[in-house]
Write an enzyme that holds these catalytic residues in place. Structure first.
Site, short mmCIF file in Angstrom:
data_model
loop_
_atom_site.label_atom_id
_atom_site.label_comp_id
_atom_site.label_asym_id
_atom_site.label_seq_id
_atom_site.Cartn_x
_atom_site.Cartn_y
_atom_site.Cartn_z
N LYS A 145 0.85 -1.21 0.00
CA LYS A 145 0.00 0.00 0.00
C LYS A 145 0.87 1.25 0.00
O LYS A 145 1.88 1.30 0.71
CB LYS A 145 -0.91 -0.01 1.23
N SER B 169 -9.71 2.04 3.08
CA SER B 169 -8.84 2.77 2.17
C SER B 169 -7.85 1.89 1.42
O SER B 169 -7.31 2.31 0.39
CB SER B 169 -8.06 3.82 2.95
N SER C 18 -9.81 -0.20 7.31
CA SER C 18 -9.25 -0.12 5.97
C SER C 18 -8.59 -1.37 5.41
O SER C 18 -8.25 -1.40 4.23
CB SER C 18 -8.25 1.02 5.89
N1 GLN Z 1 -12.89 4.46 6.43
C1 GLN Z 1 -12.29 4.87 7.68
C2 GLN Z 1 -11.86 6.30 7.58
O1 GLN Z 1 -12.07 6.88 6.56
C3 GLN Z 1 -11.15 3.99 8.03
C4 GLN Z 1 -9.94 4.31 7.26
C5 GLN Z 1 -8.78 3.47 7.66
O2 GLN Z 1 -8.93 2.47 8.35
N2 GLN Z 1 -7.61 3.92 7.27
O3 GLN Z 1 -11.33 6.85 8.50
#
Ligand code: GLN
Length: 488
Positions: A89, A164, A188
């Protein structure tokens, strides 16, 4: 009548397992260099459509493959991930490879070092293919917040892969990597793994070093693996886990053989099902599949019992206060001076900061910086940030109470299967609610695994989240293996 243009394509292709790859390599059936070349061919073929990779690290990958082939040719023992093609990532740094974190503000930044998880993978023989697309600074649930365009879900290209870590999930689902690294702050890893039909791991907070991770919310951020099956995910976690003197929050706890743990039968394990995760808002098809998974666990000999986590409903507001507060502090360093993008048209230093941030950050990132700055400001700190920290403590205690009675907790990973691209982009709250089942474990610091658990009538994957107490990843893997074996 005009002929209908086909917009939905399916790119799902199951990668080989680590055991199969190893047998091929040891048996001389395949060379690591050929395997890497094959994966680069696959990427060249499907990446234009799926937008999974942001950059490729071919030179480094091929040099590593050659090292593995030299070891194999000598008949030397091969490290556990010898020749395994892996994607990373783009919030984790790799020396000399661009690291954008999905943001325009880091365009052109080339970090001078490797993240610990990255160097551990390479030391274990993995071949690092390149960097994977994600939501900007890991903020999002659909990968639509990437400054480099969305990733498409390999199961159905009109749908999001989740976020994400959308690129990390899609890479494994479409066989553009055998495994990948992602990060999970509020869901995410788990939510995209569930949307793409692969396995994703949320290690206990501190289990994997955050050194070399571009921070979003430091008290919540975790690095974890994606793989095509539970055992492989367990092997990968074993490689990247462990104490790191470069991360003061990394745990000194010994790292068990997670793959061996995952082999143990589940008979006699007590599994809790929290009513709060099966309430309003849960899609009926997702629920039906999860119920089949739970029946599978019973059939495998688990004792299933209802449990209650009554504070769950406070998790989303608590998460969006803690995460944004920490993000507002972490993102202060992107000022147009030290990294990446610098606005060309500024006459003063203050103007340079302002313009670089205005032009470099996307809308969601700005929303979070504003929210977090507000929550931390004098006069509001006690009402918002301190209150959120107190609720966070209650949520963690609630989990610990339940884990005194059960070995694992199972829930849906997400309330729905993958949604359509564009469906939630106009409504930030709807997007935040995509994490309703994942953020609580994030706040509590506990661990979990998401494992494929059936599909909707339209063929969209459903994921089951298996949660376990701090440092009990082995138990989560065992339960997830049983769900996998039940073939829902
Ligand atoms: N969707 C969540 C956010 O936008 C989690 C994102 C993540 O785990 N990096 O904060």
């Amino acid at each position: 009548m005009p002929t209908e243009t086909k917009t939905v394509e399916n790119y799902v292709e199951k990668p080989k397992t680590l055991a199969e790859l190893r047998a091929d390599l040891v048996g001389g059936k395949v060379k690591a260099a050929d395997l890497a070349a094959r994966y680069y061919d696959r990427i060249a073929e499907v990446n234009p459509r799926l937008n999974v990779y942001l950059s490729l690290s071919k030179e480094r990958a091929l040099a590593q493959a050659a090292r593995v082939d030299a070891l194999a040719a000598k008949g030397d023992p091969l490290p556990p991930l010898a020749g395994v093609p892996v994607g990373v990532k783009d919030v984790l740094v790799m020396k000399g490879a661009p690291a954008t974190a999905g943001s325009k503000i880091l365009k052109g930044y080339q970090p001078p070092y490797d993240a610990t998880a990255v160097s551990k993978l390479e030391a274990a023989g993995a071949v690092l293919l390149g960097k994977l697309n994600c939501d900007e600074f890991a903020m999002g649930s659909s990968n639509e917040n990437s400054a480099y365009g969305p990733v498409r879900n390999p199961v159905d290209t009109e749908r999001v892969p989740g976020g994400s870590s959308g690129g990390s999930a899609a890479a494994v689902a479409a066989n553009m990597a055998v495994a990948s690294l992602g990060t999970d702050t509020g869901g995410s890893i788990r939510q995209p793994a569930s949307f793409c039909g692969v396995v994703g791991v949320l290690p206990t907070y501190g289990r994997v070093s955050r050194y070399g991770l571009i921070a979003f919310a430091s008290s919540l951020d975790r690095v974890g693996p994606f793989a095509g099956n539970v055992r492989d995910a367990a092997t990968l976690l074993g490689v990247i886990a462990g104490h790191d003197p470069k991360d003061a929050t990394s745990s000194p706890a010994p790292v068990p053989d997670f793959a061996a743990e995952s082999d143990k039968p589940v008979e006699g394990l007590r599994v809790g099902v929290p009513a709060e995760y099966f309430a309003e808002g849960l899609d009926a098809e997702v629920r039906a599949n999860i119920e089949k998974g739970i029946a599978g666990l019973k059939a495998a000999g688990c004792t299933v019992k209802p449990v209650s986590l009554p504070h769950t409903r406070y998790a989303i507001p608590t998460y969006y206060l803690v995460a944004t507060a920490e993000a507002s502090a972490n993102l202060a360093r992107f000022d147009g001076v030290r990294y990446g993008y610098r606005s060309p048209a500024s006459e003063t230093l203050a103007g340079l900061y302002k313009n670089s941030r205005e032009e470099g950050f996307g809308a969601e990132v700005k929303r979070r910086i504003l929210l977090g700055t507000y929550a931390l400001s004098a006069g509001y700190y006690d009402a918002y940030y301190r209150k959120a920290q107190q609720v966070r403590r209650l949520l963690a205690e609630e989990f610990l109470r339940v884990f005194a009675d059960v070995d694992a907790i199972v829930t849906p990973t997400a309330p729905t299967a993958a949604f359509k691209l564009g469906e939630k982009t106009g409504d930030p709250l709807a997007m935040y609610l995509a994490d309703i089942y994942t953020v609580t474990a994030s706040l509590a610091g506990i661990c979990g695994v998401t494992v494929p658990c059936g599909a909707t009538a339209a063929g969209l994957p459903v994921g089951m989240q298996v949660l376990a107490a701090h440092l009990k990843e082995g138990t989560a893997f065992r339960v997830a293996r049983a769900v996998e074996a039940a073939q829902i």
